[in-house]
Design a protein around this motif. Structure first.
Motif, PDB file in Angstrom:
ATOM      1  N   VAL A  10       0.835  -1.203   0.000  1.00 18.46           N
ATOM      2  CA  VAL A  10       0.000   0.000   0.000  1.00 18.46           C
ATOM      3  C   VAL A  10       0.871   1.254   0.000  1.00 18.46           C
ATOM      4  O   VAL A  10       0.578   2.233  -0.700  1.00 18.46           O
ATOM      5  N   LEU A  13       2.208   1.910  -3.421  1.00 18.18           N
ATOM      6  CA  LEU A  13       1.134   2.442  -4.266  1.00 18.18           C
ATOM      7  C   LEU A  13       0.871   3.912  -3.966  1.00 18.18           C
ATOM      8  O   LEU A  13       0.686   4.722  -4.886  1.00 18.18           O
ATOM      9  N   VAL A  14       0.871   4.257  -2.659  1.00 13.86           N
ATOM     10  CA  VAL A  14       0.615   5.643  -2.279  1.00 13.86           C
ATOM     11  C   VAL A  14       1.694   6.559  -2.839  1.00 13.86           C
ATOM     12  O   VAL A  14       1.408   7.635  -3.381  1.00 13.86           O
ATOM     13  N   ALA A  17       1.195   6.927  -6.610  1.00 15.70           N
ATOM     14  CA  ALA A  17       0.040   7.765  -6.924  1.00 15.70           C
ATOM     15  C   ALA A  17       0.298   9.212  -6.547  1.00 15.70           C
ATOM     16  O   ALA A  17      -0.220  10.130  -7.188  1.00 15.70           O
TER      17      ALA A  17
END
Lengths: 230, 112, 79
Positions: A10, A13-14, A17
């Motif tokens: 996660v 991904l953060v 993004a």
């Protein structure tokens, strides 16, 4: 999966993004918005621009959505074994039993009002249909105590209403095709759009609201009853 | 305000994804799926928002109104998401009836 | 300014409830928190001037979906 591994994924991904978000156009670079909503009032006569999009401009997509719901209802009803079905085994007190009977007409009126006024106020066919199907949930939860099966409408009636509403939606579409050459055409067919803001305005939009509301409500009621019988 | 809400949608996506990766109970997986769906809807509706625009109920030609197409998409997505949730729950109940468990890691060996 | 502060509070509560849905010990508590979560998302939609989405989310997210989950939990926990 291990918590640390999941947190790592996660986090990656953060970060990715976040890089992507920094490339987005800022407030100043955004294009000036065109005022589409005002044009939709002239095109369709519906005060509620969301209803105009759902039931006039993109009514074909709404037909597809109705097909998704009828397919889901079919699958869930197919999964439920009708022969040895049992409902919930909880017993309700008398206050709940009579309170639900008093509540059902109000729920029905509320759902129908949301459906009928969908083109001039927030709401619309889908929301009204879901409110109607809520009454099916309430009745089935409360009156199915001790394993007996009870419905607001019999399952056969539900399926009949679903089929009739689907056919009526297609019939409105073919009416538009016969009158102006476009499937689900509204203003181009020559029916008057009426005064914006009155109940009988916006051409076929109120009709499609009621049809799709009945369809969605009955479809969700079938899904709920099947979940109960599972 | 847009920055706060965009950050919230982003954080909700992260929370939902973390839940999808770590939870074992299948009903909880469906809950995390619903959180992800809410985050995406928030982002979609945020795209249409302008600080000076009104809600898309057209009264006259003088005011600015928010763009109604993302709202229509969001309404459609909510209704389809509800039927999708019902389908997933029906399958979970079926799995429980045939395998006797709702924990996803006990289903790894897919045999009777 | 006032709007910013209230929206920030709303979002903080939203994230708190979302975290609780993921980490709650009992599944029933997580399901009921999901209804609270839907109502908070509804409030955010009202702030964003999307009344149609708000009405739909309130009816489906807080009403119907909760019933779905509770029925499924009842069906999967009987012995």
């Amino acid at each position: 999966m291990k918590r640390t591994t999941a947190a790592l994924i996660v986090t990656v991904l953060v970060v990715l993004a976040g890089f992507a978000a920094s490339e987005l156009p800022s407030e100043a670079e955004r294009a000036e918005p065109v005022n589409h909503a005002i044009r939709s009032l002239a095109d369709t006569g519906a005060v509620n621009a969301v209803s105009a999009v759902l039931f006039d401009y993109r009514a074909f997509d709404t037909l597809g959505e109705a097909t998704v719901i009828i397919t889901t209802a079919m699958i869930v009803a197919f999964l439920a074994p009708q022969a040895r079905a049992s409902m919930l085994s909880v017993r309700m007190s008398g206050i709940v039993l009579y309170g639900v009977v008093l509540l059902l007409p109000f729920i029905a009126v509320f759902g129908l009002a949301i459906m009928l006024y969908g083109h001039i106020s927030p709401g619309g066919g889908f929301t009204g249909g879901v409110v109607l199907s809520t009454s099916a949930v309430l009745y089935a939860v409360v009156y199915s105590a001790g394993g007996q099966q009870s419905y607001v409408l019999a399952p056969a009636t539900n399926k009949m209403i679903e089929n009739v509403a689907m056919t009526a939606f297609l019939a409105v579409g073919f009416f538009g095709m016969a009158a102006s050459g476009a499937f689900l055409a509204n203003a181009a067919t020559g029916i008057g759009l009426g005064t914006p803001g009155s109940l009988l305005s916006a051409g076929t939009i109120p009709l499609l609201n009621v049809i799709s509301g009945l369809k969605v409500g009955v479809g969700l009621a079938i899904i709920i009853i099947s979940l109960f019988l599972e | 305000m847009e920055a706060i809400l965009a950050t919230t949608a982003f954080a909700l996506t992260a929370i939902g994804l973390y839940g999808l990766l770590t939870c074992r109970h299948m009903i909880r997986l469906v809950l995390c799926f619903n959180i992800l769906e809410a985050a995406v809807l928030l982002a979609i509706v945020l795209l249409a928002y302008r600080p000076e625009a009104l809600a898309p109920l057209v009264r006259d030609g003088e005011h600015a109104y928010v763009f109604p197409l993302p709202h229509a998409l969001a309404v459609t997505a909510i209704v389809i998401g509800a039927s999708l949730t019902a389908l997933m729950l029906a399958f979970i109940v079926r799995i429980y009836k045939s395998r006797g468990t709702v924990y996803i890691d006990e289903l790894k060996e897919w045999r009777r | 300014m006032m709007l910013n502060v209230s929206v920030a509070l709303l979002c903080a509560f939203l994230l708190l409830v979302a975290v609780y849905v993921v980490v709650a010990r009992s599944v029933l508590a997580a399901i009921i928190s999901m209804g609270v979560f839907s109502m908070l998302v509804t409030a955010v939609f009202v702030v964003l001037r999307a009344p149609d989405v708000a009405v739909t989310e309130a009816v489906i997210g807080a009403g119907l979906i909760t019933a779905f989950f509770v029925i499924a939990l009842d069906k999967t926990s009987e012995q």
